[in-house]
Write a protein that holds these residues in place. Sequence first.
Motif, mmCIF file in Angstrom:
data_model
loop_
_atom_site.group_PDB
_atom_site.id
_atom_site.type_symbol
_atom_site.label_atom_id
_atom_site.label_comp_id
_atom_site.label_asym_id
_atom_site.label_seq_id
_atom_site.Cartn_x
_atom_site.Cartn_y
_atom_site.Cartn_z
ATOM 1 N N THR A 67 0.844 -1.180 0.000
ATOM 2 C CA THR A 67 0.000 0.000 0.000
ATOM 3 C C THR A 67 0.885 1.237 0.000
ATOM 4 N N PRO A 68 0.410 2.334 -0.581
ATOM 5 C CA PRO A 68 1.170 3.565 -0.413
ATOM 6 C C PRO A 68 1.280 3.866 1.083
ATOM 7 N N LEU A 69 2.379 4.414 1.484
ATOM 8 C CA LEU A 69 2.598 4.735 2.886
ATOM 9 C C LEU A 69 1.545 5.743 3.329
ATOM 10 N N PRO A 70 0.719 5.389 4.313
ATOM 11 C CA PRO A 70 -0.301 6.338 4.772
ATOM 12 C C PRO A 70 0.350 7.453 5.584
ATOM 13 N N PRO A 71 -0.389 8.539 5.846
ATOM 14 C CA PRO A 71 0.167 9.588 6.707
ATOM 15 C C PRO A 71 0.582 8.984 8.047
ATOM 16 N N LEU A 72 1.768 9.302 8.476
ATOM 17 C CA LEU A 72 2.307 8.697 9.682
ATOM 18 C C LEU A 72 2.696 9.780 10.682
ATOM 19 N N PRO A 73 2.162 9.701 11.895
ATOM 20 C CA PRO A 73 2.525 10.715 12.881
ATOM 21 C C PRO A 73 3.979 10.595 13.336
ATOM 22 N N SER A 74 4.393 9.430 13.767
ATOM 23 C CA SER A 74 5.777 9.291 14.218
ATOM 24 C C SER A 74 6.282 7.859 14.142
ATOM 25 N N GLY A 75 5.419 6.910 14.086
ATOM 26 C CA GLY A 75 5.829 5.514 14.044
ATOM 27 C C GLY A 75 4.844 4.712 13.230
ATOM 28 N N LEU A 76 4.814 3.445 13.502
ATOM 29 C CA LEU A 76 4.005 2.532 12.719
ATOM 30 C C LEU A 76 3.177 1.676 13.664
ATOM 31 N N LEU A 77 1.885 1.588 13.394
ATOM 32 C CA LEU A 77 0.975 0.724 14.141
ATOM 33 C C LEU A 77 0.271 -0.157 13.123
ATOM 34 N N ILE A 78 0.535 -1.462 13.192
ATOM 35 C CA ILE A 78 -0.084 -2.413 12.266
ATOM 36 C C ILE A 78 -0.963 -3.350 13.077
ATOM 37 N N THR A 79 -2.205 -3.478 12.654
ATOM 38 C CA THR A 79 -3.130 -4.426 13.260
ATOM 39 C C THR A 79 -3.591 -5.376 12.171
ATOM 40 N N SER A 80 -3.557 -6.655 12.467
ATOM 41 C CA SER A 80 -4.032 -7.666 11.533
ATOM 42 C C SER A 80 -5.071 -8.520 12.234
ATOM 43 N N THR A 81 -6.161 -8.770 11.532
ATOM 44 C CA THR A 81 -7.194 -9.661 12.048
ATOM 45 C C THR A 81 -7.382 -10.797 11.062
ATOM 46 N N TRP A 82 -7.820 -11.930 11.552
ATOM 47 C CA TRP A 82 -8.123 -13.052 10.669
ATOM 48 C C TRP A 82 -9.365 -13.737 11.179
ATOM 49 N N ARG A 83 -10.181 -14.154 10.213
ATOM 50 C CA ARG A 83 -11.430 -14.850 10.543
ATOM 51 C C ARG A 83 -11.882 -15.612 9.313
ATOM 52 N N ALA A 84 -12.156 -16.876 9.497
ATOM 53 C CA ALA A 84 -12.693 -17.735 8.434
ATOM 54 C C ALA A 84 -11.893 -17.641 7.143
ATOM 55 N N GLY A 85 -10.569 -17.570 7.275
ATOM 56 C CA GLY A 85 -9.722 -17.595 6.099
ATOM 57 C C GLY A 85 -9.434 -16.244 5.477
ATOM 58 N N THR A 86 -9.957 -15.168 6.042
ATOM 59 C CA THR A 86 -9.690 -13.830 5.510
ATOM 60 C C THR A 86 -8.800 -13.070 6.481
ATOM 61 N N VAL A 87 -7.694 -12.539 5.975
ATOM 62 C CA VAL A 87 -6.764 -11.742 6.769
ATOM 63 C C VAL A 87 -6.931 -10.285 6.339
ATOM 64 N N THR A 88 -7.139 -9.397 7.316
ATOM 65 C CA THR A 88 -7.311 -7.970 7.062
ATOM 66 C C THR A 88 -6.206 -7.221 7.780
ATOM 67 N N VAL A 89 -5.652 -6.197 7.113
ATOM 68 C CA VAL A 89 -4.564 -5.414 7.700
ATOM 69 C C VAL A 89 -4.961 -3.939 7.768
ATOM 70 N N PHE A 90 -4.634 -3.318 8.920
ATOM 71 C CA PHE A 90 -4.834 -1.897 9.153
ATOM 72 C C PHE A 90 -3.471 -1.290 9.478
ATOM 73 N N VAL A 91 -3.166 -0.131 8.887
ATOM 74 C CA VAL A 91 -1.935 0.591 9.187
ATOM 75 C C VAL A 91 -2.328 1.943 9.765
ATOM 76 N N ASN A 92 -1.899 2.204 10.989
ATOM 77 C CA ASN A 92 -2.240 3.430 11.707
ATOM 78 C C ASN A 92 -3.736 3.716 11.646
ATOM 79 N N GLY A 93 -4.539 2.648 11.819
ATOM 80 C CA GLY A 93 -5.988 2.766 11.883
ATOM 81 C C GLY A 93 -6.708 2.750 10.551
ATOM 82 N N THR A 94 -5.981 2.751 9.433
ATOM 83 C CA THR A 94 -6.597 2.737 8.111
ATOM 84 C C THR A 94 -6.524 1.344 7.512
#
Length: 105
Positions: A67-94
Amino acid sequence: MVFAEGTGTITFTSPAPSPTWATDDQVCEFGPSLPSPEGVRVAATKHPNGELEVRVSDESDEVSFRTPLPPLPSGLLITSTWRAGTVTVFVNGTRVGAVSAAPVA
């Protein structure tokens, strides 16, 4: 395969490695994270072209998002969820993407 069989979330944070990391033309590696209780890890790479590649892996599979680098305040926060075979990724809440990680029959 954890992604196909379970449900979970992992969050990975990393401080900014330098003041210009988000805008310079250098490769910047983040992670891998410590494993979640299910054995899932997250790692990321900022590429010279400004893209962020996020890799989420379990013991037997890996999915990757670019993904294009989203606006970043000072660091990186990555959250990944998975359910029923689907993996979703969020970067700094997006939300940056979702992909099927279900095994192919």
